[in-house]
Design a protein around this motif. Structure first.
Motif, short mmCIF file in Angstrom:
data_model
loop_
_atom_site.label_atom_id
_atom_site.label_comp_id
_atom_site.label_asym_id
_atom_site.label_seq_id
_atom_site.Cartn_x
_atom_site.Cartn_y
_atom_site.Cartn_z
N PRO A 53 57.21 24.27 26.32
CA PRO A 53 56.28 23.71 27.31
C PRO A 53 55.20 24.73 27.69
O PRO A 53 55.50 25.91 27.80
N GLN A 54 53.98 24.25 27.84
CA GLN A 54 52.88 25.13 28.26
C GLN A 54 52.75 25.10 29.78
O GLN A 54 52.87 24.02 30.38
N LEU A 86 54.31 16.89 27.53
CA LEU A 86 54.99 17.12 28.82
C LEU A 86 54.13 16.70 30.02
O LEU A 86 54.61 16.00 30.92
N GLU A 87 52.86 17.09 30.03
CA GLU A 87 52.01 16.79 31.20
C GLU A 87 51.92 15.27 31.40
O GLU A 87 52.12 14.78 32.51
N GLN A 88 51.65 14.57 30.31
CA GLN A 88 51.53 13.11 30.40
C GLN A 88 52.84 12.49 30.89
O GLN A 88 52.85 11.56 31.70
N GLU A 125 50.29 25.05 31.74
CA GLU A 125 49.27 24.13 32.26
C GLU A 125 49.84 22.73 32.49
O GLU A 125 49.37 21.99 33.35
N ALA A 126 50.88 22.37 31.69
CA ALA A 126 51.46 21.02 31.82
C ALA A 126 52.02 20.81 33.22
O ALA A 126 52.06 19.68 33.72
N PRO A 128 53.71 19.04 23.54
CA PRO A 128 52.39 18.74 24.09
C PRO A 128 52.35 17.54 25.03
O PRO A 128 51.40 17.40 25.80
#
Ligand SMILES: NC(=O)c1ccc[n+]([C@@H]2O[C@H](COP(=O)([O-])OP(=O)(O)OC[C@H]3O[C@@H](n4cnc5c(N)ncnc54)[C@H](OP(=O)(O)O)[C@@H]3O)[C@@H](O)[C@H]2O)c1
Length: 316
Positions: A235-236, A212-214, A238-239, A210
């Motif tokens: 990984p999603q 990954l985006e950050q 959206e990230a 969760p």
């Protein structure tokens, strides 16, 4: 011969099985050490795309003596101690067959069989990731999952290139061991999060999940993000929006799997790895050595996320 076989999604048992025979282009190895990797955890769970399932033998990296070769394979391999990366599993056994173009001689490296598999696929990931990212002296590198099999080697490989390395790990004790391997800064993720004000030229990520985006937002201008694994969860999509949001900073994402690395690139990587072994900037990190009879417990230890470095099985 004896081999550890997946019986179900929860169970691995030691059984007598038929000896493998080396096919054209292959060699037979008397296995002295096997690396236990996260890939084996995923394979046993039935979540690895290429693992045949119950009845199959896990293990993608072995070290030992070549005792026979298949048709069309140079007899010069016979009698050599090698590390082998296995394309189709089969490593948790007393003997294994390997592709002749994925053999890496141990002579002159100073590592034994356990050390060789502790390097294994993880050293190729750490080295090729650092090489593709073009890590340069003075750059700031962040290693996520730093105490794991890949992380301990990625920390050393980045330091060997002169980078200032920040590691994220899960205890003060692991942090101290990572400092001894060359980390300049340690973040204990169980106590405090990474500082959002800090940014990095390169991020080596074996965790994904969760955060990954950050973590993508932590790249400096012209930064490179090496997504090498997903120990914290897949990984999603959206990230990856972070890459577009930060377009003005020209981020690069390397999604990196060893499965797509050509044999000649693996050999070039082995040359860089052995050079680092010789100059002392890289050393294997063995978490624990166990007999093949303890394969189930060894796999559970890897699944628990607690090893520091590599869990190794010794069939003999
Ligand atoms: N790209 C490739 O070709 C390739 C090759 C081999 C493996 N892999 C993949 O790379 C990943 C890591 O492999 P590995 O052998 O290094 O695994 P590992 O030895 O289990 O290490 C993973 C490390 O990640 C950290 N971690 C685990 N769960 C976490 C969570 N939920 N949140 C944050 N950190 C967490 C832990 O380190 P700390 O306790 O120090 O934080 C752990 O030691 C796996 O997904 C594996 O399948 C990829």
């Amino acid at each position: 011969m004896r081999a550890a076989i997946v019986k179900s999604r929860q169970e691995l048992t030691l059984e007598e099985v038929a000896e493998p025979a080396p096919a054209r282009g292959h060699v037979l190895i008397e296995v002295a050490a096997v690396g236990v990797g996260f890939v084996d955890v995923i394979a046993r769970r039935g979540e690895y795309y290429d693992f045949p399932g119950p009845g199959a033998v896990p293990g993608v990296e072995v070290a030992g003596l070549v005792t026979a070769v298949g048709a069309g394979t140079s007899e010069e391999w016979i009698g050599q101690e090698v590390l082998a990366v296995l394309p189709a599993f089969g490593g948790y056994a007393e003997r294994a067959v390997a592709d002749a173009d994925r053999l890496f001689p141990l002579a002159g490296t100073g590592v034994d069989a356990a050390g060789a598999v502790a390097l294994g696929v993880n050293a190729f990931v750490a080295d090729i990731a650092s090489h593709r990212a073009g890590i340069r002296a003075g750059e700031r590198v962040l290693v996520l999952g730093a105490g794991g099999g890949i992380g301990v080697l990625a920390t050393q490989a980045a330091r060997a290139r002169g980078a200032e390395v920040t590691v994220v790990t899960s205890s003060a004790e692991r942090g101290a061991r990572l400092r001894a391997l060359g980390a300049a800064h340690v973040v204990d993720r169980t106590r405090s999060p990474l500082d959002d004000g800090d940014s990095y030229d390169v991020v080596v990520d074996t965790v994904a999940g969760p955060a990954l985006e950050q973590n993508l937002h932590r790249l400096r201008p012209n930064g490179r993000y090496l997504l090498c694994g997903a120990a914290g969860g897949p990984p999603q999509p959206e990230a990856l929006a972070a890459l577009l949001t930060d377009f003005h900073r020209s981020p690069t994402l390397f999604a990196f799997s060893l499965n797509s690395v050509r044999p000649e690139d693996l050999q070039a990587s082995w040359q860089r790895i052995t050079a680092m072994l010789r100059d002392g900037s890289l050393a294997p990190v063995v978490d624990q050595r166990s007999p093949l009879t303890d394969a189930d417990a060894a796999l559970r230890r890897v699944e628990s996320g607690t090893p520091f470095g590599k869990v190794v099985l010794l069939p003999r």
